[in-house]
Design a protein around this motif. Structure first.
Motif, PDB file in Angstrom:
ATOM      1  N   ALA A  83     -13.563  33.255  18.876  1.00 57.35           N
ATOM      2  CA  ALA A  83     -14.442  32.128  18.561  1.00 57.35           C
ATOM      3  C   ALA A  83     -15.242  32.455  17.315  1.00 57.35           C
ATOM      4  CB  ALA A  83     -15.379  31.826  19.728  1.00 57.35           C
ATOM      5  N   ILE A  84     -15.729  31.398  16.671  1.00 60.57           N
ATOM      6  CA  ILE A  84     -16.574  31.533  15.476  1.00 60.57           C
ATOM      7  C   ILE A  84     -17.950  30.987  15.821  1.00 60.57           C
ATOM      8  CG2 ILE A  84     -16.920  30.800  13.083  1.00 60.57           C
ATOM      9  CD1 ILE A  84     -13.799  30.446  13.005  1.00 60.57           C
ATOM     10  N   VAL A  85     -18.973  31.827  15.687  1.00 59.38           N
ATOM     11  CA  VAL A  85     -20.349  31.452  16.007  1.00 59.38           C
ATOM     12  C   VAL A  85     -21.121  31.265  14.705  1.00 59.38           C
ATOM     13  CG1 VAL A  85     -22.487  32.151  17.151  1.00 59.38           C
ATOM     14  CG2 VAL A  85     -20.264  32.689  18.200  1.00 59.38           C
ATOM     15  N   VAL A  86     -21.731  30.093  14.539  1.00 57.05           N
ATOM     16  CA  VAL A  86     -22.502  29.787  13.335  1.00 57.05           C
ATOM     17  C   VAL A  86     -23.977  29.694  13.717  1.00 57.05           C
ATOM     18  CG1 VAL A  86     -22.816  28.225  11.382  1.00 57.05           C
ATOM     19  CG2 VAL A  86     -20.540  28.491  12.420  1.00 57.05           C
ATOM     20  N   TYR A 115     -14.759  26.343   7.122  1.00 60.71           N
ATOM     21  CA  TYR A 115     -13.649  26.933   6.372  1.00 60.71           C
ATOM     22  C   TYR A 115     -12.887  27.924   7.248  1.00 60.71           C
ATOM     23  CZ  TYR A 115     -11.371  30.029   2.974  1.00 60.71           C
ATOM     24  OH  TYR A 115     -10.466  30.803   2.287  1.00 60.71           O
ATOM     25  N   LEU A 116     -13.622  28.775   7.951  1.00 58.75           N
ATOM     26  CA  LEU A 116     -12.968  29.772   8.806  1.00 58.75           C
ATOM     27  C   LEU A 116     -12.248  29.118   9.967  1.00 58.75           C
ATOM     28  CD1 LEU A 116     -15.647  32.630   8.954  1.00 58.75           C
ATOM     29  CD2 LEU A 116     -13.646  32.435   7.466  1.00 58.75           C
ATOM     30  N   ALA A 117     -12.843  28.081  10.534  1.00 54.84           N
ATOM     31  CA  ALA A 117     -12.207  27.396  11.660  1.00 54.84           C
ATOM     32  C   ALA A 117     -10.882  26.772  11.238  1.00 54.84           C
ATOM     33  CB  ALA A 117     -13.144  26.335  12.220  1.00 54.84           C
ATOM     34  N   PRO A 123     -12.077  28.160  17.873  1.00 57.23           N
ATOM     35  CA  PRO A 123     -13.128  27.199  18.225  1.00 57.23           C
ATOM     36  C   PRO A 123     -14.493  27.645  17.685  1.00 57.23           C
ATOM     37  CG  PRO A 123     -12.599  28.561  20.116  1.00 57.23           C
ATOM     38  CD  PRO A 123     -11.584  28.907  19.056  1.00 57.23           C
ATOM     39  N   LEU A 124     -15.371  26.655  17.516  1.00 57.27           N
ATOM     40  CA  LEU A 124     -16.689  26.895  16.938  1.00 57.27           C
ATOM     41  C   LEU A 124     -17.795  26.787  17.978  1.00 57.27           C
ATOM     42  CD1 LEU A 124     -16.267  24.738  13.729  1.00 57.27           C
ATOM     43  CD2 LEU A 124     -16.971  27.138  13.677  1.00 57.27           C
ATOM     44  N   THR A 152     -15.131  19.352  15.682  1.00 58.08           N
ATOM     45  CA  THR A 152     -16.040  19.235  16.818  1.00 58.08           C
ATOM     46  C   THR A 152     -16.222  20.613  17.449  1.00 58.08           C
ATOM     47  OG1 THR A 152     -15.361  16.967  17.284  1.00 58.08           O
ATOM     48  CG2 THR A 152     -16.451  18.182  19.056  1.00 58.08           C
ATOM     49  N   PRO A 153     -17.427  21.161  17.423  1.00 61.26           N
ATOM     50  CA  PRO A 153     -17.623  22.484  18.025  1.00 61.26           C
ATOM     51  C   PRO A 153     -17.403  22.432  19.534  1.00 61.26           C
ATOM     52  CG  PRO A 153     -19.729  21.490  17.429  1.00 61.26           C
ATOM     53  CD  PRO A 153     -18.663  20.609  16.853  1.00 61.26           C
ATOM     54  N   ARG A 154     -16.829  23.490  20.077  1.00 63.57           N
ATOM     55  CA  ARG A 154     -16.597  23.539  21.520  1.00 63.57           C
ATOM     56  C   ARG A 154     -17.905  23.764  22.272  1.00 63.57           C
ATOM     57  NH1 ARG A 154     -12.045  27.475  23.961  1.00 63.57           N
ATOM     58  NH2 ARG A 154     -10.788  26.101  22.606  1.00 63.57           N
ATOM     59  N   TRP A 155     -18.796  24.539  21.676  1.00 64.25           N
ATOM     60  CA  TRP A 155     -20.071  24.832  22.324  1.00 64.25           C
ATOM     61  C   TRP A 155     -21.228  24.468  21.384  1.00 64.25           C
ATOM     62  CZ3 TRP A 155     -16.307  28.583  21.458  1.00 64.25           C
ATOM     63  CH2 TRP A 155     -15.529  28.966  22.558  1.00 64.25           C
ATOM     64  N   VAL A 156     -22.293  23.901  21.938  1.00 60.01           N
ATOM     65  CA  VAL A 156     -23.508  23.594  21.180  1.00 60.01           C
ATOM     66  C   VAL A 156     -24.687  24.182  21.943  1.00 60.01           C
ATOM     67  CG1 VAL A 156     -24.974  21.808  20.182  1.00 60.01           C
ATOM     68  CG2 VAL A 156     -22.487  21.470  20.285  1.00 60.01           C
TER      69      VAL A 156
END
Length: 252
Positions: A83-86, A115-117, A123-124, A152-156
């Motif tokens: 996963a990618i965490v922003v 860009y990475l996603a 998933p973001l 659409t991020p998977r987690w918010v």
């Protein structure tokens, strides 16, 4: 309702960071000039020198060299994460849109996260609460990703008010889906503090720095004051203070 912890951090930072860190010696020096010329002129000179040094690219790059610890993540490294965490970096009212929009730091992180996603298909997760009240940063970030990047991020994550809470609350969301390996997106100077927080939550973290502090030109151009350099010096010194603060905290 704003966070009292963040308010305290803001007030303390105002005293220890530009512009007050050099304006206060100038004001105090001016007040002392008639009573003690030596001390008054010394403080005036100190304030002027600090004001100059904290507004030039050369100082910004020197400060950055000690906190931008991580290299750019490679494609092979990114394929190994789940996963990618922003990380959120602030929001601002935008009257032209009639709503909140990401601040400059957040926007840089979102752009690189998107860009990475797209490059990896991972998933973001976006993380950021509302330390000053109002709409959570996580909601603003998710909306920007959907509308501007078609993602659409998977987690918010919406509750965090600090980087430490970013890590704690994000890790809880990721654990529910058995995610353990992440790429963590933020400014290079911020990751020096953020990465250990996420690792302490049991996550395997690949630092993914963006907006690294660099300047074109060189030579005399790096010694000319600019608003950008002053802002970056402020951000870097704030990060130094943040690292110092958490180094003396047992829970940080």
């Amino acid at each position: 309702m704003y966070s009292l912890t963040v308010l305290w951090h803001q007030l303390l930072g105002a005293l220890l960071l530009p512009p007050l860190i050099y304006l206060l010696p100038i004001v105090l020096g001016a007040l002392l000039l008639r009573r003690c010329l030596r001390w008054g002129s010394g403080l005036l000179a100190l304030g002027v020198v600090l004001g100059y040094l904290l507004s030039i690219p050369q100082t910004a790059m020197w400060l950055a060299s000690h906190v931008e610890r991580y290299p750019v993540a490679s494609a092979a490294q990114l394929q190994a994460v789940e996963a990618i965490v922003v990380l959120g970096g602030g929001k601002k009212p935008a009257p032209e849109y009639g709503r909140n929009e990401p601040g400059a730091d957040t926007l840089a992180r979102l752009r690189y996260g998107a860009y990475l996603a797209r490059q990896t298909g991972k998933p973001l997760l976006v993380t950021g609460g509302a330390p000053l009240g109002g709409e959570p940063e996580g909601e603003v970030m998710a909306r920007t990703l959907r509308e501007d990047y078609g993602l659409t991020p998977r987690w918010v994550e919406r509750r965090s008010n600090t980087t430490l809470e970013n890590a704690q609350f994000s890790a809880a969301l990721l654990r529910r889906d058995h995610i353990q390996r992440i790429a963590l997106v933020s400014q290079g100077w911020h990751l020096a503090r953020a990465v250990p927080f996420f690792e302490r939550q049991g996550l395997s973290v690949l630092p993914a720095p963006t907006a690294l502090i660099r300047y074109d030109g060189g030579g005399v151009f790096w010694w000319i004051p600019s608003g950008r350099a002053q802002q970056e010096c402020h951000s870097l010194l704030r990060e130094y203070l943040g690292q110092l603060f958490y180094s003396v905290r047992k829970d940080g």
